[in-house]
Write a protein that holds these residues in place. Structure first.
Motif, PDB file in Angstrom:
ATOM      1  N   GLU A   9      10.575  -4.585  77.864  1.00 27.16           N
ATOM      2  CA  GLU A   9       9.662  -4.396  78.985  1.00 27.16           C
ATOM      3  C   GLU A   9      10.239  -3.463  80.047  1.00 27.16           C
ATOM      4  N   GLY A  10      10.807  -2.352  79.588  1.00 21.62           N
ATOM      5  CA  GLY A  10      11.305  -1.322  80.505  1.00 21.62           C
ATOM      6  C   GLY A  10      12.718  -1.533  81.024  1.00 21.62           C
ATOM      7  N   THR A  11      13.356  -2.610  80.668  1.00 25.13           N
ATOM      8  CA  THR A  11      14.729  -2.878  81.090  1.00 25.13           C
ATOM      9  C   THR A  11      15.635  -2.796  79.872  1.00 25.13           C
ATOM     10  N   ILE A  12      16.756  -2.081  80.036  1.00 24.21           N
ATOM     11  CA  ILE A  12      17.711  -1.939  78.941  1.00 24.21           C
ATOM     12  C   ILE A  12      18.696  -3.097  78.976  1.00 24.21           C
ATOM     13  N   TYR A  13      18.833  -3.775  77.852  1.00 22.12           N
ATOM     14  CA  TYR A  13      19.810  -4.850  77.680  1.00 22.12           C
ATOM     15  C   TYR A  13      20.757  -4.440  76.571  1.00 22.12           C
ATOM     16  N   GLU A  14      21.944  -5.000  76.601  1.00 16.36           N
ATOM     17  CA  GLU A  14      22.904  -4.803  75.526  1.00 16.36           C
ATOM     18  C   GLU A  14      23.236  -6.173  74.946  1.00 16.36           C
ATOM     19  N   TYR A  15      23.390  -6.223  73.629  1.00 18.90           N
ATOM     20  CA  TYR A  15      23.707  -7.497  72.995  1.00 18.90           C
ATOM     21  C   TYR A  15      24.676  -7.292  71.843  1.00 18.90           C
ATOM     22  N   VAL A  16      25.391  -8.338  71.549  1.00 24.08           N
ATOM     23  CA  VAL A  16      26.286  -8.343  70.391  1.00 24.08           C
ATOM     24  C   VAL A  16      26.150  -9.716  69.732  1.00 24.08           C
ATOM     25  N   VAL A  17      26.107  -9.703  68.400  1.00 24.56           N
ATOM     26  CA  VAL A  17      25.999 -10.935  67.630  1.00 24.56           C
ATOM     27  C   VAL A  17      27.359 -11.202  67.007  1.00 24.56           C
ATOM     28  N   GLY A  18      27.968 -12.297  67.409  1.00 24.05           N
ATOM     29  CA  GLY A  18      29.273 -12.676  66.882  1.00 24.05           C
ATOM     30  C   GLY A  18      29.150 -13.686  65.767  1.00 24.05           C
ATOM     31  N   ARG A  19      30.275 -14.272  65.413  1.00 26.21           N
ATOM     32  CA  ARG A  19      30.287 -15.247  64.330  1.00 26.21           C
ATOM     33  C   ARG A  19      29.527 -16.517  64.685  1.00 26.21           C
ATOM     34  N   SER A  20      29.639 -16.971  65.938  1.00 23.48           N
ATOM     35  CA  SER A  20      28.992 -18.226  66.317  1.00 23.48           C
ATOM     36  C   SER A  20      28.103 -18.111  67.548  1.00 23.48           C
ATOM     37  N   HIS A  21      28.237 -17.018  68.309  1.00 22.36           N
ATOM     38  CA  HIS A  21      27.474 -16.879  69.547  1.00 22.36           C
ATOM     39  C   HIS A  21      26.842 -15.496  69.660  1.00 22.36           C
ATOM     40  N   VAL A  22      25.862 -15.395  70.553  1.00 24.82           N
ATOM     41  CA  VAL A  22      25.203 -14.138  70.880  1.00 24.82           C
ATOM     42  C   VAL A  22      25.451 -13.876  72.362  1.00 24.82           C
ATOM     43  N   LYS A  23      25.879 -12.649  72.679  1.00 27.47           N
ATOM     44  CA  LYS A  23      26.090 -12.269  74.074  1.00 27.47           C
ATOM     45  C   LYS A  23      25.054 -11.222  74.448  1.00 27.47           C
ATOM     46  N   VAL A  24      24.380 -11.440  75.564  1.00 27.99           N
ATOM     47  CA  VAL A  24      23.375 -10.499  76.063  1.00 27.99           C
ATOM     48  C   VAL A  24      23.732 -10.185  77.499  1.00 27.99           C
ATOM     49  N   ARG A  25      23.743  -8.885  77.840  1.00 27.37           N
ATOM     50  CA  ARG A  25      24.001  -8.505  79.227  1.00 27.37           C
ATOM     51  C   ARG A  25      22.999  -7.442  79.659  1.00 27.37           C
ATOM     52  N   SER A  26      22.685  -7.501  80.949  1.00 28.29           N
ATOM     53  CA  SER A  26      21.728  -6.537  81.498  1.00 28.29           C
ATOM     54  C   SER A  26      22.489  -5.430  82.216  1.00 28.29           C
ATOM     55  N   ALA A  27      21.752  -4.410  82.644  1.00 33.73           N
ATOM     56  CA  ALA A  27      22.364  -3.297  83.357  1.00 33.73           C
ATOM     57  C   ALA A  27      22.961  -3.748  84.689  1.00 33.73           C
ATOM     58  N   SER A  28      22.430  -4.806  85.268  1.00 36.76           N
ATOM     59  CA  SER A  28      22.941  -5.300  86.547  1.00 36.76           C
ATOM     60  C   SER A  28      24.220  -6.117  86.381  1.00 36.76           C
ATOM     61  N   GLY A  29      24.660  -6.338  85.150  1.00 33.66           N
ATOM     62  CA  GLY A  29      25.910  -7.036  84.909  1.00 33.66           C
ATOM     63  C   GLY A  29      25.779  -8.506  84.595  1.00 33.66           C
ATOM     64  N   LEU A  30      24.560  -9.047  84.647  1.00 26.32           N
ATOM     65  CA  LEU A  30      24.374 -10.455  84.307  1.00 26.32           C
ATOM     66  C   LEU A  30      24.598 -10.631  82.815  1.00 26.32           C
ATOM     67  N   GLN A  31      25.368 -11.645  82.459  1.00 22.24           N
ATOM     68  CA  GLN A  31      25.672 -11.878  81.050  1.00 22.24           C
ATOM     69  C   GLN A  31      25.306 -13.295  80.672  1.00 22.24           C
ATOM     70  N   ARG A  32      24.825 -13.435  79.445  1.00 19.77           N
ATOM     71  CA  ARG A  32      24.444 -14.750  78.939  1.00 19.77           C
ATOM     72  C   ARG A  32      25.049 -14.912  77.552  1.00 19.77           C
ATOM     73  N   VAL A  33      25.670 -16.053  77.312  1.00 18.16           N
ATOM     74  CA  VAL A  33      26.267 -16.359  76.012  1.00 18.16           C
ATOM     75  C   VAL A  33      25.577 -17.604  75.464  1.00 18.16           C
ATOM     76  N   VAL A  34      25.020 -17.483  74.268  1.00 19.15           N
ATOM     77  CA  VAL A  34      24.226 -18.561  73.673  1.00 19.15           C
ATOM     78  C   VAL A  34      24.671 -18.750  72.227  1.00 19.15           C
ATOM     79  N   PRO A  35      24.769 -20.007  71.759  1.00 13.93           N
ATOM     80  CA  PRO A  35      25.075 -20.231  70.338  1.00 13.93           C
ATOM     81  C   PRO A  35      23.975 -19.661  69.438  1.00 13.93           C
ATOM     82  N   LYS A  36      24.376 -19.131  68.282  1.00 12.01           N
ATOM     83  CA  LYS A  36      23.400 -18.566  67.348  1.00 12.01           C
ATOM     84  C   LYS A  36      22.395 -19.613  66.886  1.00 12.01           C
TER      85      LYS A  36
END
Length: 110
Positions: A9-36
């Motif tokens: 929706e017009g905002t760029i996010y970056e994410y990485v999928v690890g072995r057990s968790h997913v990390k998502v961060r926004s351009a403003s620096g907010l980061q969220r870590v969630v189990p897969k």
């Protein structure tokens, strides 16, 4: 593996999928870590498949149940399973709906 970019929706996010968790961060620096297990679809015991659609649902705040359907036997399931035929003959992992009949037929083709 580095972060992948996704436009939601017009905002760029970056994410990485690890072995057990997913990390998502926004351009403003907010980061969220969630189990897969909270984001993806089950792909066997202790295994989860996470794709861009799952990341989008996570960012937007909803994670709907994904149901896979076997077209041949009309079996519905939330789980994916690796095809025994592809694993044994082609040495590749091919995920399919965890339909008991299809898995049995795939194993018998070996």
């Amino acid at each position: 593996m580095g972060y992948r970019k996704i436009d939601i929706e017009g905002t760029i996010y970056e994410y990485v999928v690890g072995r057990s968790h997913v990390k998502v961060r926004s351009a403003s620096g907010l980061q969220r870590v969630v189990p897969k297990s909270e984001v993806g679809q089950p792909a066997g015991p202790g295994r989860w498949v996470v794709g861009p659609a799952n990341i989008r649902n996570l960012v937007l705040g909803y994670v709907p149940a994904v149901i896979f359907r076997c077209e041949e036997h009309k079996h519905e399931t939330r789980e994916l399973a690796a095809s025994p035929f592809w694993a044994e003959i082609h040495d590749k992992i091919f995920f399919m709906a965890a339909c008991p009949e299809c898995l049995h037929n795939s194993a018998m083709r070996i």
